[in-house]
Design an enzyme around this catalytic site. Structure first.
Site, PDB file in Angstrom:
ATOM      1  CE1 TYR A 279      -7.316   4.282   0.605  1.00  0.00           C
ATOM      2  CE2 TYR A 279      -5.494   4.243  -0.949  1.00  0.00           C
ATOM      3  CZ  TYR A 279      -6.635   4.850  -0.451  1.00  0.00           C
ATOM      4  OH  TYR A 279      -7.099   6.016  -1.018  1.00  0.00           O
TER       5      TYR A 279
ATOM      6  CE  LYS B 102      -4.327   8.768   0.050  1.00  0.00           C
ATOM      7  NZ  LYS B 102      -3.787   9.359  -1.209  1.00  0.00           N
TER       8      LYS B 102
HETATM    9  N1  LIG Z   1     -11.554   7.054  -5.472  1.00  0.00           N
HETATM   10  C1  LIG Z   1     -11.905   7.467  -4.251  1.00  0.00           C
HETATM   11  O1  LIG Z   1     -13.011   7.221  -3.766  1.00  0.00           O
HETATM   12  C2  LIG Z   1     -10.921   8.254  -3.434  1.00  0.00           C
HETATM   13  C3  LIG Z   1     -11.372   8.774  -2.230  1.00  0.00           C
HETATM   14  C4  LIG Z   1     -10.478   9.506  -1.442  1.00  0.00           C
HETATM   15  C5  LIG Z   1      -9.184   9.724  -1.879  1.00  0.00           C
HETATM   16  N2  LIG Z   1      -8.772   9.204  -3.053  1.00  0.00           N
HETATM   17  C6  LIG Z   1      -7.386   9.473  -3.462  1.00  0.00           C
HETATM   18  O2  LIG Z   1      -7.418  10.141  -4.714  1.00  0.00           O
HETATM   19  C7  LIG Z   1      -6.257   9.818  -5.469  1.00  0.00           C
HETATM   20  C8  LIG Z   1      -6.669   9.353  -6.857  1.00  0.00           C
HETATM   21  O3  LIG Z   1      -7.498   8.251  -6.667  1.00  0.00           O
HETATM   22  P1  LIG Z   1      -8.313   7.633  -7.892  1.00  0.00           P
HETATM   23  O4  LIG Z   1      -9.575   7.054  -7.348  1.00  0.00           O
HETATM   24  O5  LIG Z   1      -8.378   8.629  -8.997  1.00  0.00           O
HETATM   25  O6  LIG Z   1      -7.353   6.415  -8.311  1.00  0.00           O
HETATM   26  P2  LIG Z   1      -6.863   5.959  -9.751  1.00  0.00           P
HETATM   27  O7  LIG Z   1      -6.216   4.636  -9.543  1.00  0.00           O
HETATM   28  O8  LIG Z   1      -7.954   6.082 -10.746  1.00  0.00           O
HETATM   29  O9  LIG Z   1      -5.756   7.059 -10.125  1.00  0.00           O
HETATM   30  C9  LIG Z   1      -4.474   7.003  -9.582  1.00  0.00           C
HETATM   31  C10 LIG Z   1      -3.508   7.419 -10.674  1.00  0.00           C
HETATM   32  O10 LIG Z   1      -2.182   7.375 -10.140  1.00  0.00           O
HETATM   33  C11 LIG Z   1      -1.342   6.728 -11.080  1.00  0.00           C
HETATM   34  N3  LIG Z   1      -0.229   6.069 -10.408  1.00  0.00           N
HETATM   35  C12 LIG Z   1      -0.277   4.959  -9.635  1.00  0.00           C
HETATM   36  N4  LIG Z   1       0.952   4.633  -9.240  1.00  0.00           N
HETATM   37  C13 LIG Z   1       1.807   5.551  -9.778  1.00  0.00           C
HETATM   38  C14 LIG Z   1       3.204   5.744  -9.744  1.00  0.00           C
HETATM   39  N5  LIG Z   1       4.001   4.897  -9.086  1.00  0.00           N
HETATM   40  N6  LIG Z   1       3.725   6.802 -10.406  1.00  0.00           N
HETATM   41  C15 LIG Z   1       2.925   7.648 -11.101  1.00  0.00           C
HETATM   42  N7  LIG Z   1       1.588   7.523 -11.184  1.00  0.00           N
HETATM   43  C16 LIG Z   1       1.054   6.472 -10.518  1.00  0.00           C
HETATM   44  C17 LIG Z   1      -2.231   5.706 -11.775  1.00  0.00           C
HETATM   45  O11 LIG Z   1      -1.698   5.345 -13.042  1.00  0.00           O
HETATM   46  C18 LIG Z   1      -3.550   6.451 -11.880  1.00  0.00           C
HETATM   47  O12 LIG Z   1      -3.649   7.164 -13.082  1.00  0.00           O
HETATM   48  C19 LIG Z   1      -5.509   8.760  -4.670  1.00  0.00           C
HETATM   49  O13 LIG Z   1      -4.436   9.368  -3.973  1.00  0.00           O
HETATM   50  C20 LIG Z   1      -6.547   8.247  -3.683  1.00  0.00           C
HETATM   51  O14 LIG Z   1      -5.958   7.786  -2.489  1.00  0.00           O
HETATM   52  C21 LIG Z   1      -9.600   8.475  -3.863  1.00  0.00           C
HETATM   53  C1  LIG Z   2     -19.539  -6.484  -1.118  1.00  0.00           C
HETATM   54  C2  LIG Z   2     -20.362  -5.511  -0.305  1.00  0.00           C
HETATM   55  C3  LIG Z   2     -20.048  -5.653   1.184  1.00  0.00           C
HETATM   56  C4  LIG Z   2     -20.167  -4.087  -0.797  1.00  0.00           C
HETATM   57  O1  LIG Z   2     -21.071  -3.232  -0.134  1.00  0.00           O
HETATM   58  C5  LIG Z   2     -18.716  -3.615  -0.563  1.00  0.00           C
HETATM   59  C6  LIG Z   2     -18.532  -2.147  -0.901  1.00  0.00           C
HETATM   60  C7  LIG Z   2     -17.023  -1.763  -0.863  1.00  0.00           C
HETATM   61  C8  LIG Z   2     -16.328  -2.318  -2.090  1.00  0.00           C
HETATM   62  C9  LIG Z   2     -16.912  -0.211  -0.752  1.00  0.00           C
HETATM   63  C10 LIG Z   2     -17.641   0.302   0.498  1.00  0.00           C
HETATM   64  C11 LIG Z   2     -16.899   1.573   0.951  1.00  0.00           C
HETATM   65  C12 LIG Z   2     -15.873   1.807  -0.150  1.00  0.00           C
HETATM   66  C13 LIG Z   2     -14.653   2.657   0.206  1.00  0.00           C
HETATM   67  C14 LIG Z   2     -15.057   4.086   0.642  1.00  0.00           C
HETATM   68  O2  LIG Z   2     -15.939   4.656  -0.315  1.00  0.00           O
HETATM   69  C15 LIG Z   2     -13.882   4.981   0.745  1.00  0.00           C
HETATM   70  C16 LIG Z   2     -12.693   4.728   0.172  1.00  0.00           C
HETATM   71  C17 LIG Z   2     -11.551   5.680   0.407  1.00  0.00           C
HETATM   72  C18 LIG Z   2     -10.764   5.998  -0.854  1.00  0.00           C
HETATM   73  O3  LIG Z   2      -9.554   6.642  -0.497  1.00  0.00           O
HETATM   74  C19 LIG Z   2     -10.432   4.774  -1.663  1.00  0.00           C
HETATM   75  C20 LIG Z   2     -11.660   3.921  -1.943  1.00  0.00           C
HETATM   76  C21 LIG Z   2     -12.403   3.527  -0.631  1.00  0.00           C
HETATM   77  C22 LIG Z   2     -11.503   2.631   0.195  1.00  0.00           C
HETATM   78  C23 LIG Z   2     -13.726   2.785  -1.043  1.00  0.00           C
HETATM   79  C24 LIG Z   2     -13.422   1.400  -1.651  1.00  0.00           C
HETATM   80  C25 LIG Z   2     -14.674   0.536  -1.888  1.00  0.00           C
HETATM   81  C26 LIG Z   2     -15.496   0.391  -0.596  1.00  0.00           C
HETATM   82  C27 LIG Z   2     -14.713  -0.366   0.446  1.00  0.00           C
END
Ligand SMILES: NC(=O)c1ccc[n+]([C@@H]2O[C@H](COP(=O)([O-])OP(=O)(O)OC[C@H]3O[C@@H](n4cnc5c(N)ncnc54)[C@H](O)[C@@H]3O)[C@@H](O)[C@H]2O)c1
Ligand SMILES: CC(C)[C@@H](O)CC[C@@H](C)[C@H]1CC[C@H]2[C@@H]3[C@H](O)C=C4C[C@@H](O)CC[C@]4(C)[C@H]3CC[C@]12C
Length: 368
Positions: A159, A163
């Protein structure tokens, strides 16, 4: 919905617009981008809630599509002024293969870039992630760092690798000539751990706590700080960047910005309890209840079980070697680059973000 006072002339495309972040970006655009004429929502899985958006002054176009399919992306991008690319596989739990993660997150992003170049779309905002930076494979802390803080961003997990590669593609595409002869302007936003209405992992923790009689058991020292940011503020930053990118292309083009707000620095578990506590859960232990080596063993056991059970079912628990390592490594940001470059200020205070999230948890099925 947008004020119709301003000329509604722009076409925006949000990929992943039905995801956790994507839905907030879509709703924020409809509320706060008065120049919108059409909002295209491109996603593999379209949500039923989209229908309710089609009654307003902005044309909302739902497009079911796959970013790994270049022709589908090009068709969706054609004619758009701005693309906000949030679509991606956020999989750190082993639910999908490394190849699939790469295909969606990297090749999918390349397809979006090429579609912008081929069809003449000039502004591309990419939702990157803190994980492009860290925590790295050495588990080195990143303590209240910023976009210029030196840090050895070395990854092994599919992952963060995907990214980082996708972000690099987007930033390198800045300045490329698009159809019509003008330059493409790109930038990448790096949210830390996003929380808020619709956060699946928060829902998983809540259900885990309900299953354990209203208790969660501390696994990570309270001293490990994890950066978190409210989803509404992340969405707002995306809207603001999309609005300012044209006028400040020389400053913002090819830049990365951490997404931040005034959410407090806490351990991942303690931060979650800000919302789960008021919903009846209790975090047991002021210190981790298990020694770290036992957590490492249990995480490895989960990986083995996932592999053994794969022919029968998907077993993807929260605890695995990667999530344990990330959870156990301090990663927090302290920056004002977004404010300096495009006037970003959080739209939601910590108190508002907390209240909104608590209200949402209270609506989660099974809540007391
Ligand atoms: N959730 C977090 O904490 C977090 C933190 C930093 C960055 N991000 C980034 O933000 C973005 C959105 O994350 P999220 O948490 O909303 O995830 P999410 O899984 O809720 O949303 C992702 C969306 O992308 C769509 N998708 C997946 N594969 C696809 C494909 N092949 N074609 C078209 N659509 C597709 C999914 O259906 C979904 O609606 C991601 O790029 C993720 O890396 C998330
Ligand atoms: C089971 C325990 C050890 C519990 O504390 C695990 C927590 C773990 C699931 C989360 C801890 C940190 C999270 C990640 C972080 O917030 C940042 C992220 C970047 C974003 O792009 C995607 C999600 C994630 C990787 C997020 C996922 C869950 C954690 C690893």
């Amino acid at each position: 919905m947008a004020d119709s006072a301003e000329t509604q002339e722009l076409v925006y495309l949000v990929t992943g617009g039905c995801g956790f972040l994507g839905e907030h970006v879509v709703r924020m655009l409809l509320q706060r981008e008065p120049r919108l004429r059409e909002l295209r929502i491109f996603d593999l899985h379209l949500g039923p809630w989209l229908e309710e958006l089609k009654t307003g002054p902005v044309q909302v176009t739902a497009i079911q599509g796959d970013v790994t399919q270049a022709h589908e992306v090009a068709a969706a991008v054609a004619g758009a002024h701005v693309v906000i690319h949030t679509a991606g596989l956020v999989d750190v739990f082993g639910k999908t293969s490394p190849e699939t993660i790469h295909e969606v997150n990297v090749q999918g992003t390349q397809n979006v870039i090429e579609a912008c170049v081929q069809t003449g779309t000039r502004f591309l905002i990419y939702t990157s992630s803190m994980e492009v930076v860290g925590p790295n494979i050495k588990g080195q802390p990143f303590y209240r760092g910023n976009e210029n803080t030196p840090y050895e961003a070395v990854h092994r997990h599919p992952y963060p690798c995907s990214k980082a590669l996708a972000e690099q593609l987007v930033l390198e595409a800045n300045g490329r000539e698009v159809l019509g002869g003008l330059p493409l302007v790109t930038c990448a936003l790096r949210p830390t751990g996003i929380y808020g209405e619709g956060h699946q992992i928060m829902r998983d923790f809540y259900h885990q706590g309900l299953r354990l009689g209203g208790r969660l058991f501390r696994a990570i020292p309270a001293s490990v700080e994890h950066g978190r940011v409210y989803v509404g503020n992340v969405a707002w930053m995306h809207v603001l960047v999309a609005r300012e990118l044209e006028h400040r292309a020389a400053l913002m083009g090819g830049q990365v910005y951490f997404c931040y707000d005034n959410s407090p620095y806490k351990s991942y578990e303690d931060f979650n309890m800000e919302f789960l506590g008021p919903c009846g859960l209790r975090l047991v232990g002021t210190r981790p209840l298990m020694p770290y080596w036992l957590l490492v063993l249990l995480a490895a056991l989960n990986t083995l079980l996932q592999w053994l059970l794969r022919p029968l079912m998907l077993y993807a628990p929260l605890l695995n070697p990667y999530t344990l390592a990330v959870a156990n490594t301090t990663f927090t940001v302290s920056t004002d680059k977004a404010r300096r470059h495009f006037g970003y200020e959080p739209l939601f205070s910590w108190e508002e973000s907390r209240t909104r999230t608590i209200r949402w948890v209270q609506t989660v099925e099974g809540s007391a």
